[in-house]
Design an enzyme around this catalytic site. Sequence first.
Site, mmCIF file in Angstrom:
data_model
loop_
_atom_site.group_PDB
_atom_site.id
_atom_site.type_symbol
_atom_site.label_atom_id
_atom_site.label_comp_id
_atom_site.label_asym_id
_atom_site.label_seq_id
_atom_site.Cartn_x
_atom_site.Cartn_y
_atom_site.Cartn_z
ATOM 1 N N ASP A 1 0.850 -1.196 0.000
ATOM 2 C CA ASP A 1 0.000 0.000 0.000
ATOM 3 C C ASP A 1 0.889 1.253 0.000
ATOM 4 O O ASP A 1 2.102 1.164 0.228
ATOM 5 C CB ASP A 1 -0.905 -0.061 1.239
ATOM 6 C CG ASP A 1 -2.160 0.778 1.098
ATOM 7 O OD1 ASP A 1 -2.504 1.151 -0.040
ATOM 8 O OD2 ASP A 1 -2.820 1.041 2.126
ATOM 9 N N HIS A 2 0.273 2.411 -0.239
ATOM 10 C CA HIS A 2 0.967 3.723 -0.285
ATOM 11 C C HIS A 2 2.470 3.697 -0.040
ATOM 12 O O HIS A 2 2.921 3.775 1.105
ATOM 13 C CB HIS A 2 0.358 4.666 0.754
ATOM 14 C CG HIS A 2 -1.085 4.942 0.506
ATOM 15 N ND1 HIS A 2 -1.509 5.876 -0.407
ATOM 16 C CD2 HIS A 2 -2.196 4.393 1.032
ATOM 17 C CE1 HIS A 2 -2.823 5.896 -0.425
ATOM 18 N NE2 HIS A 2 -3.277 5.001 0.434
ATOM 19 N N HIS B 1 -8.683 8.618 4.606
ATOM 20 C CA HIS B 1 -8.175 7.576 5.495
ATOM 21 C C HIS B 1 -8.605 7.883 6.929
ATOM 22 O O HIS B 1 -8.722 9.042 7.297
ATOM 23 C CB HIS B 1 -6.649 7.515 5.438
ATOM 24 C CG HIS B 1 -6.116 7.067 4.105
ATOM 25 N ND1 HIS B 1 -5.156 7.757 3.435
ATOM 26 C CD2 HIS B 1 -6.440 5.987 3.345
ATOM 27 C CE1 HIS B 1 -4.879 7.104 2.301
ATOM 28 N NE2 HIS B 1 -5.653 6.038 2.220
ATOM 29 N N GLY B 2 -8.825 6.851 7.713
ATOM 30 C CA GLY B 2 -9.175 7.057 9.123
ATOM 31 C C GLY B 2 -10.672 7.158 9.312
ATOM 32 O O GLY B 2 -11.450 6.756 8.444
ATOM 33 N N HIS C 1 -10.013 4.193 -1.843
ATOM 34 C CA HIS C 1 -9.361 4.206 -0.525
ATOM 35 C C HIS C 1 -10.316 4.821 0.486
ATOM 36 O O HIS C 1 -11.292 5.465 0.115
ATOM 37 C CB HIS C 1 -8.074 5.037 -0.581
ATOM 38 C CG HIS C 1 -6.968 4.384 -1.349
ATOM 39 N ND1 HIS C 1 -5.793 3.996 -0.776
ATOM 40 C CD2 HIS C 1 -6.876 4.025 -2.659
ATOM 41 C CE1 HIS C 1 -5.011 3.445 -1.689
ATOM 42 N NE2 HIS C 1 -5.641 3.455 -2.850
ATOM 43 N N GLY C 2 -10.018 4.649 1.765
ATOM 44 C CA GLY C 2 -10.814 5.302 2.803
ATOM 45 C C GLY C 2 -12.230 4.765 2.879
ATOM 46 O O GLY C 2 -13.189 5.514 3.071
ATOM 47 N N ASN D 1 -10.158 -0.628 -0.625
ATOM 48 C CA ASN D 1 -9.216 -0.808 0.479
ATOM 49 C C ASN D 1 -9.914 -0.657 1.825
ATOM 50 O O ASN D 1 -10.699 0.274 2.021
ATOM 51 C CB ASN D 1 -8.110 0.238 0.394
ATOM 52 C CG ASN D 1 -7.215 0.036 -0.806
ATOM 53 O OD1 ASN D 1 -7.444 -0.848 -1.633
ATOM 54 N ND2 ASN D 1 -6.184 0.843 -0.894
ATOM 55 N N THR E 1 -8.851 0.941 8.389
ATOM 56 C CA THR E 1 -9.270 1.429 9.713
ATOM 57 C C THR E 1 -10.224 0.455 10.402
ATOM 58 O O THR E 1 -10.115 0.213 11.604
ATOM 59 C CB THR E 1 -9.928 2.819 9.567
ATOM 60 O OG1 THR E 1 -8.981 3.685 8.942
ATOM 61 C CG2 THR E 1 -10.331 3.391 10.905
#
Length: 290
Positions: free
Chosen positions: A82-83, A179-180, A207-208, A229, A232
């Site tokens: 990932d990233h 994200h988060g 993402h996220g 993805n 969290t």
Amino acid sequence: MTRANTLDLVREARAGRYAVPAVNIADELSMRAVVAAAERAQSPVILQTSVKTVKFMGVEALGRMARLAADRASVPVALHLDHCPDRSVITDCIAHGWDSVLFDASDRPLDVARKETAEVVAEAHAAGVTVESEIENIIGVEDGVGSDEAIHSYTVEQLVEVARETGADMIAPQLGTAHGLYKATPELRVDRVRDIAALSDVPVVLHGGTGLSAEDFHAFIDAGVGKINISTSLKLAYMKTAKAHLDECERTGKWEPVKLFEQVFAAVEQDIYEHIELFRSAGTVQEVAA
Ligand SMILES: [Zn+2]
């Protein structure tokens, strides 16, 4: 089942209008729980590792562990980085059996991102490895990578043109997600996925995903997202279950590590199973085999 090719999994998903779950694992326990969830759901799965996890566990140990988990699995399993803005980590992961990498060039100006993405694609493709490309930054910091501000944003036409020119296999654009955990309701950009799909058949990665509704996920999948993805949500299932168990240990005075592992495993497995169902990926392995 041998290791799967990430791009094949994502292309099949896009054609079948579901998304392959791509789950960030934290250790061997969560890795096995994610594979178990995919087996119960009869779904392919992508195991994702952050740069932090690669550095903590060691690239060789983590690569071998994932290969063992994939070889034992009854469903296709791919391993993804990932990233990653650090090209030396990408080179290491390619050498140790990763099936795909996300080259995160979102911290670079466009001309540099374009040049370096083309170089990473050439290096990865020579080893049969798939490349996800990110040149706009996805909001939020994940395992030490990223920013809470949008540093680079481009038009859909620019994103498609860069993907074409660099040969990137999948792209991760800004889609209004972060994200988060969400502090406010996100303004989702399903329209951008639709616009990209109208210009190109390059699969789009979301993402996220933690905290989105079933309707949100389905809208993104219908528009052309082939990989979603999840990070969290797994962290929360893992850590909250561990905390509840440790509180219980404190209360009873009985401290048994294996009991903790079993409970964390069950919680992570259930959380990922539910996401697989949301992504319409459940049962797709059986369908392919039939
Ligand atoms: Zn991400």
